[in-house]
Motif scaffolding. Structure first.
Motif, PDB file in Angstrom:
ATOM      1  N   GLY A   2       0.723  -1.202   0.077  1.00  0.00           N
ATOM      2  CA  GLY A   2       0.002   0.066   0.061  1.00  0.00           C
ATOM      3  C   GLY A   2       0.828   1.111  -0.061  1.00  0.00           C
ATOM      4  N   ASN A   3       0.479   2.284   0.136  1.00  0.00           N
ATOM      5  CA  ASN A   3       1.190   3.675   0.357  1.00  0.00           C
ATOM      6  C   ASN A   3       1.947   3.715   1.524  1.00  0.00           C
ATOM      7  OD1 ASN A   3       0.074   4.488  -2.192  1.00  0.00           O
ATOM      8  ND2 ASN A   3      -1.497   5.928  -1.285  1.00  0.00           N
ATOM      9  N   ASN A   4       1.532   3.374   2.541  1.00  0.00           N
ATOM     10  CA  ASN A   4       2.051   3.472   3.852  1.00  0.00           C
ATOM     11  C   ASN A   4       2.470   2.025   4.690  1.00  0.00           C
ATOM     12  OD1 ASN A   4       2.686   6.319   3.652  1.00  0.00           O
ATOM     13  ND2 ASN A   4       0.443   6.631   4.459  1.00  0.00           N
ATOM     14  N   ASN A   5       1.802   1.075   3.957  1.00  0.00           N
ATOM     15  CA  ASN A   5       2.033  -0.170   4.704  1.00  0.00           C
ATOM     16  C   ASN A   5       2.033  -1.422   3.667  1.00  0.00           C
ATOM     17  OD1 ASN A   5      -0.500  -0.468   3.471  1.00  0.00           O
ATOM     18  ND2 ASN A   5      -1.821  -0.530   5.463  1.00  0.00           N
ATOM     19  N   LEU A   6       2.366  -2.545   4.288  1.00  0.00           N
ATOM     20  CA  LEU A   6       2.479  -3.717   3.350  1.00  0.00           C
ATOM     21  C   LEU A   6       1.156  -4.651   3.857  1.00  0.00           C
ATOM     22  CD1 LEU A   6       6.190  -4.779   3.928  1.00  0.00           C
ATOM     23  CD2 LEU A   6       5.224  -3.574   1.895  1.00  0.00           C
ATOM     24  N   ILE A   7       0.770  -5.265   2.993  1.00  0.00           N
ATOM     25  CA  ILE A   7      -0.488  -6.354   3.509  1.00  0.00           C
ATOM     26  C   ILE A   7       0.288  -7.759   3.306  1.00  0.00           C
ATOM     27  CG2 ILE A   7      -2.528  -7.523   2.768  1.00  0.00           C
ATOM     28  CD1 ILE A   7      -2.713  -4.519   3.705  1.00  0.00           C
ATOM     29  N   ARG A  50      -4.801 -12.270   7.351  1.00  0.00           N
ATOM     30  CA  ARG A  50      -4.115 -10.998   6.488  1.00  0.00           C
ATOM     31  C   ARG A  50      -4.081  -9.789   7.619  1.00  0.00           C
ATOM     32  NH1 ARG A  50      -5.394 -10.826   0.131  1.00  0.00           N
ATOM     33  NH2 ARG A  50      -4.534 -12.805  -0.120  1.00  0.00           N
ATOM     34  N   ILE A  51      -2.899  -9.020   7.505  1.00  0.00           N
ATOM     35  CA  ILE A  51      -2.529  -8.007   8.352  1.00  0.00           C
ATOM     36  C   ILE A  51      -1.950  -6.989   7.758  1.00  0.00           C
ATOM     37  CG2 ILE A  51      -2.963  -9.416  10.515  1.00  0.00           C
ATOM     38  CD1 ILE A  51       0.268  -9.247  10.966  1.00  0.00           C
ATOM     39  N   PRO A  52      -2.188  -5.697   8.176  1.00  0.00           N
ATOM     40  CA  PRO A  52      -1.198  -4.802   7.548  1.00  0.00           C
ATOM     41  C   PRO A  52      -0.110  -4.564   8.381  1.00  0.00           C
ATOM     42  CG  PRO A  52      -2.815  -3.525   8.889  1.00  0.00           C
ATOM     43  CD  PRO A  52      -3.142  -5.213   8.939  1.00  0.00           C
ATOM     44  N   VAL A  53       1.166  -4.206   7.831  1.00  0.00           N
ATOM     45  CA  VAL A  53       2.452  -3.928   8.280  1.00  0.00           C
ATOM     46  C   VAL A  53       2.944  -2.698   8.034  1.00  0.00           C
ATOM     47  CG1 VAL A  53       4.782  -4.669   8.628  1.00  0.00           C
ATOM     48  CG2 VAL A  53       3.036  -6.258   8.197  1.00  0.00           C
ATOM     49  N   PHE A  54       3.105  -1.723   9.012  1.00  0.00           N
ATOM     50  CA  PHE A  54       3.641  -0.472   8.760  1.00  0.00           C
ATOM     51  C   PHE A  54       5.134  -0.034   8.840  1.00  0.00           C
ATOM     52  CE2 PHE A  54      -0.789  -0.624  10.531  1.00  0.00           C
ATOM     53  CZ  PHE A  54      -1.307   0.156   9.504  1.00  0.00           C
TER      54      PHE A  54
END
Length: 148
Positions: free
Chosen positions: A21-26, A36-40
């Motif tokens: 993503g723009n500011n994270n990874l999935i 699935r979780i976001p990683v910042f």
């Protein structure tokens, strides 16, 4: 293509990169949940392809150590119960996998984590470490930090 397998500091288990993503990874858990979780950017993310083990001479890439472990265990999960093994049992077992490992810099916790990761990968059908984990040109998970 490299299947990007990640270790995230402070989170148990292993994850594979699904999307950026723009500011994270999935990421998706490499286990039966496939959660699935976001990683910042504040999370410490390391690709397994970027990890190496200390030896008495040159460092050995993690994919090679995992391949050695797979060959020792004939493609099955580890025969050693790393949770209950003594320090000597861990050291002796790992000496079969990587005889020249640096006994001063490779800690028992590192050996336990390696066996845990190996079991997770093999249990989820990832065992061709030579193909799945060798870095290829352009594979760098830390590119997101440079872009911010």
């Amino acid at each position: 293509m490299l299947q990007t397998i990640l270790a995230i500091s402070g989170k148990p288990g292993l994850y594979k990169l699904v999307s950026r993503g723009n500011n994270n990874l999935i990421v998706e858990a490499v286990d039966e949940t496939h959660r699935r979780i976001p990683v910042f950017a504040s999370d410490r993310v390391t690709s397994l392809a970027d990890i190496a083990m200390f030896t008495d001479s040159e460092d050995v890439p993690l994919w090679q150590v995992l391949s050695n472990l797979r060959n020792l265990e004939e493609g099955k999960v580890s025969s050693l119960n790393y949770k209950k093994a003594s320090a000597k049992e861990l050291q002796d077992y790992f000496a079969q996998v990587l005889p020249e490992f640096d006994r001063d810099r490779v800690h028992n916790s590192d050996i336990k984590k390696l066996i845990q990761w190996y079991n997770i990968l093999v249990s989820n059908g990832i065992s061709d470490f030579e193909k799945d984990m060798q870095p290829t040109e352009g594979d760098n998970i830390d590119n997101r930090k440079e872009q911010e």
